[in-house]
Design a protein around this motif. Structure first.
Motif, PDB file in Angstrom:
ATOM      1  N   UNK A  50     -26.137  -7.641  -2.348  1.00 58.87           N
ATOM      2  CA  UNK A  50     -25.932  -8.529  -3.575  1.00 58.87           C
ATOM      3  C   UNK A  50     -25.731 -10.025  -2.805  1.00 58.87           C
ATOM      4  N   UNK A  51     -26.307 -11.082  -3.591  1.00 59.85           N
ATOM      5  CA  UNK A  51     -26.278 -12.494  -2.885  1.00 59.85           C
ATOM      6  C   UNK A  51     -25.246 -13.380  -3.863  1.00 59.85           C
ATOM      7  N   UNK A  52     -24.425 -14.139  -2.928  1.00 61.47           N
ATOM      8  CA  UNK A  52     -23.593 -14.791  -3.246  1.00 61.47           C
ATOM      9  C   UNK A  52     -23.894 -16.481  -2.976  1.00 61.47           C
ATOM     10  N   UNK A  53     -24.199 -17.311  -3.880  1.00 60.68           N
ATOM     11  CA  UNK A  53     -24.323 -18.532  -3.429  1.00 60.68           C
ATOM     12  C   UNK A  53     -23.105 -19.416  -3.215  1.00 60.68           C
ATOM     13  N   UNK A  54     -22.848 -20.033  -1.833  1.00 66.12           N
ATOM     14  CA  UNK A  54     -21.651 -20.634  -1.581  1.00 66.12           C
ATOM     15  C   UNK A  54     -21.799 -22.063  -1.184  1.00 66.12           C
ATOM     16  N   UNK A  55     -22.961 -22.653  -1.260  1.00 71.00           N
ATOM     17  CA  UNK A  55     -23.592 -23.768  -0.618  1.00 71.00           C
ATOM     18  C   UNK A  55     -23.080 -25.100  -1.546  1.00 71.00           C
ATOM     19  N   UNK A  56     -23.602 -26.133  -1.148  1.00 71.48           N
ATOM     20  CA  UNK A  56     -23.218 -27.731  -1.605  1.00 71.48           C
ATOM     21  C   UNK A  56     -24.577 -27.523  -2.428  1.00 71.48           C
ATOM     22  N   UNK A  57     -24.125 -28.559  -3.505  1.00 67.63           N
ATOM     23  CA  UNK A  57     -25.321 -28.891  -4.373  1.00 67.63           C
ATOM     24  C   UNK A  57     -25.203 -30.449  -4.598  1.00 67.63           C
ATOM     25  N   UNK A  58     -25.781 -31.015  -4.554  1.00 73.28           N
ATOM     26  CA  UNK A  58     -25.872 -32.598  -4.595  1.00 73.28           C
ATOM     27  C   UNK A  58     -24.646 -33.160  -4.268  1.00 73.28           C
ATOM     28  N   UNK A  59     -24.239 -32.812  -2.914  1.00 65.21           N
ATOM     29  CA  UNK A  59     -23.128 -33.520  -2.278  1.00 65.21           C
ATOM     30  C   UNK A  59     -21.883 -32.684  -2.669  1.00 65.21           C
ATOM     31  N   UNK A  60     -22.043 -31.945  -3.688  1.00 64.46           N
ATOM     32  CA  UNK A  60     -20.586 -31.168  -4.082  1.00 64.46           C
ATOM     33  C   UNK A  60     -20.648 -29.851  -3.671  1.00 64.46           C
ATOM     34  N   UNK A  61     -19.416 -29.570  -3.218  1.00 63.28           N
ATOM     35  CA  UNK A  61     -19.048 -27.928  -2.910  1.00 63.28           C
ATOM     36  C   UNK A  61     -19.169 -27.425  -3.916  1.00 63.28           C
ATOM     37  N   UNK A  62     -19.710 -26.146  -4.145  1.00 64.65           N
ATOM     38  CA  UNK A  62     -19.524 -25.429  -5.065  1.00 64.65           C
ATOM     39  C   UNK A  62     -18.493 -24.395  -5.173  1.00 64.65           C
ATOM     40  N   UNK A  63     -17.987 -24.140  -3.807  1.00 61.43           N
ATOM     41  CA  UNK A  63     -16.803 -23.613  -3.739  1.00 61.43           C
ATOM     42  C   UNK A  63     -16.050 -24.311  -2.296  1.00 61.43           C
ATOM     43  N   UNK A  64     -14.632 -24.424  -2.322  1.00 63.67           N
ATOM     44  CA  UNK A  64     -14.098 -25.026  -1.300  1.00 63.67           C
ATOM     45  C   UNK A  64     -14.063 -24.267   0.015  1.00 63.67           C
ATOM     46  N   UNK A  65     -13.638 -24.751   1.108  1.00 63.53           N
ATOM     47  CA  UNK A  65     -13.853 -24.046   2.388  1.00 63.53           C
ATOM     48  C   UNK A  65     -12.799 -23.103   2.235  1.00 63.53           C
ATOM     49  N   UNK A  66     -11.577 -23.246   1.634  1.00 65.51           N
ATOM     50  CA  UNK A  66     -10.654 -22.291   1.466  1.00 65.51           C
ATOM     51  C   UNK A  66     -10.962 -21.094   0.632  1.00 65.51           C
ATOM     52  N   UNK A  67     -11.804 -21.383  -0.486  1.00 65.78           N
ATOM     53  CA  UNK A  67     -12.378 -20.319  -1.241  1.00 65.78           C
ATOM     54  C   UNK A  67     -13.332 -19.433  -0.610  1.00 65.78           C
ATOM     55  N   UNK A  68     -14.227 -20.171   0.403  1.00 60.42           N
ATOM     56  CA  UNK A  68     -15.143 -19.484   0.983  1.00 60.42           C
ATOM     57  C   UNK A  68     -14.288 -18.277   1.986  1.00 60.42           C
ATOM     58  N   UNK A  69     -13.564 -18.962   2.634  1.00 60.32           N
ATOM     59  CA  UNK A  69     -12.501 -18.067   3.500  1.00 60.32           C
ATOM     60  C   UNK A  69     -12.383 -16.777   2.536  1.00 60.32           C
ATOM     61  N   UNK A  70     -11.484 -17.066   1.723  1.00 64.74           N
ATOM     62  CA  UNK A  70     -10.727 -16.140   0.873  1.00 64.74           C
ATOM     63  C   UNK A  70     -11.819 -15.187   0.344  1.00 64.74           C
ATOM     64  N   UNK A  71     -12.979 -15.567   0.135  1.00 66.07           N
ATOM     65  CA  UNK A  71     -14.054 -14.742  -0.347  1.00 66.07           C
ATOM     66  C   UNK A  71     -14.421 -13.479   0.483  1.00 66.07           C
ATOM     67  N   UNK A  72     -14.646 -14.172   1.668  1.00 67.52           N
ATOM     68  CA  UNK A  72     -15.218 -13.267   2.830  1.00 67.52           C
ATOM     69  C   UNK A  72     -13.913 -12.260   3.125  1.00 67.52           C
TER      70      UNK A  72
END
Ligand SMILES: C[S@@+](CC[C@H](N)C(=O)[O-])C[C@H]1O[C@@H](n2cnc3c(N)ncnc32)[C@H](O)[C@@H]1O
Length: 266
Positions: A50-72
């Protein structure tokens, strides 16, 4: 049952430049969390994960670093084999430490698979080795990204034997150019902008410390681009240019493959 997380360096953007171990991790993963820029889309094709996009788009974070940490953490606690895919090498301005520390705090096992960093591979593909006998015997790497209110760059004082590489240099070109001049870098010292380096879409702009920001604006340089500053840049013109890249001045008006992909994803 806890799963595990493998941080994998995707290389600079050419799908052939991931490591064998990294490719195997992608093929074995249940879920892959990936960023946009720097990750070759081809690497994500035909996988069972399954692919989950967690990157930046146009300079905006689609998820915060804390959200990425929590997701992992959450994915691994569900018992999944997770790959966290990052551009270049995860240890070079890649925030791998923050994410791995969040896993360590929860007792979740992780592994880090190194990657080919753009910091060395993009210059090399542009015919610019960072060191060269008699020209440069060291290099310094710094981010040129500035958060709001943040001042200064970690650029060392001028030393003719040290090559400087700046990542994320596009938006702050005027500011780091001024910083170079304040630190004694000669105006005529060569500077190379390498865009989408080590990929078939590589573009290169050779300028000088004195003209860098104006030249980059005129050539409409866009990310992902890095800058190499120092006498080694001259080697490109002395016969080390080996890649069939384009002069950024000649294609300033053309959309790039990355622009087209970003539009398609938006
Ligand atoms: C957040 S940093 C991550 C660097 C990455 N971990 C690495 O080792 O290459 C992203 C920056 O790397 C540089 N970059 C990444 N891929 C590049 C490429 N193919 N050509 C030139 N610069 C690149 C750009 O400066 C971009 O803004």
């Amino acid at each position: 049952m806890k799963g595990m997380v493998r941080f994998v360096g995707a290389g600079p953007g050419d799908p052939d430049l991931i490591t064998v171990r990294g490719l195997r991790a992608l093929q074995e993963a249940d879920v892959i969390c990936y960023d946009a820029l720097g990750v070759a889309p081809e690497l994500l094709e035909g996988l069972r994960a399954e692919l989950i996009y967690v990157g930046k788009r146009c300079g905006r974070h689609s998820r915060s670093q804390e959200e990425i940490n929590a997701l992992l953490v959450e994915l691994a606690q569900r018992g999944l084999e997770v790959v966290r895919l990052k551009g270049g090498d995860p240890g070079v301005l890649g925030r791998v430490g923050e994410e791995a520390l969040a896993l360590a705090a929860e007792g979740i096992p992780f592994e880090i698979v190194p990657g080919v960093s753009s910091a060395t591979s993009a210059p090399l593909s542009a015919g610019i080795p960072l060191t060269h006998r008699g020209v440069a015997d060291s290099f310094a790497l710094a981010t040129a990204h500035r958060r709001k209110g943040e001042e200064g760059f970690s650029i060392p004082p001028y030393n003719e034997r040290t090559t400087v590489v700046l990542l994320m240099p596009v938006r702050t070109a005027r500011a780091w150019q001024a910083a170079l001049l304040r630190r004694g870098y000669p105006r005529e010292l060569p500077v190379a902008f390498v865009s989408r380096g080590a990929t078939p879409a590589q573009r290169v702009l050779v300028s000088t410390v004195g003209a860098a920001a104006a030249d980059a604006e005129a050539a409409r340089i866009t990310a992902p681009t890095l800058v190499v500053i120092g006498r080694v840049v001259g080697l490109r013109g002395r016969g080390l240019r080996w890649w069939n890249d384009r002069d950024a001045r000649e294609c300033a008006e053309e959309p790039t493959r990355v622009d087209v992909l970003a539009e398609a994803r938006a």
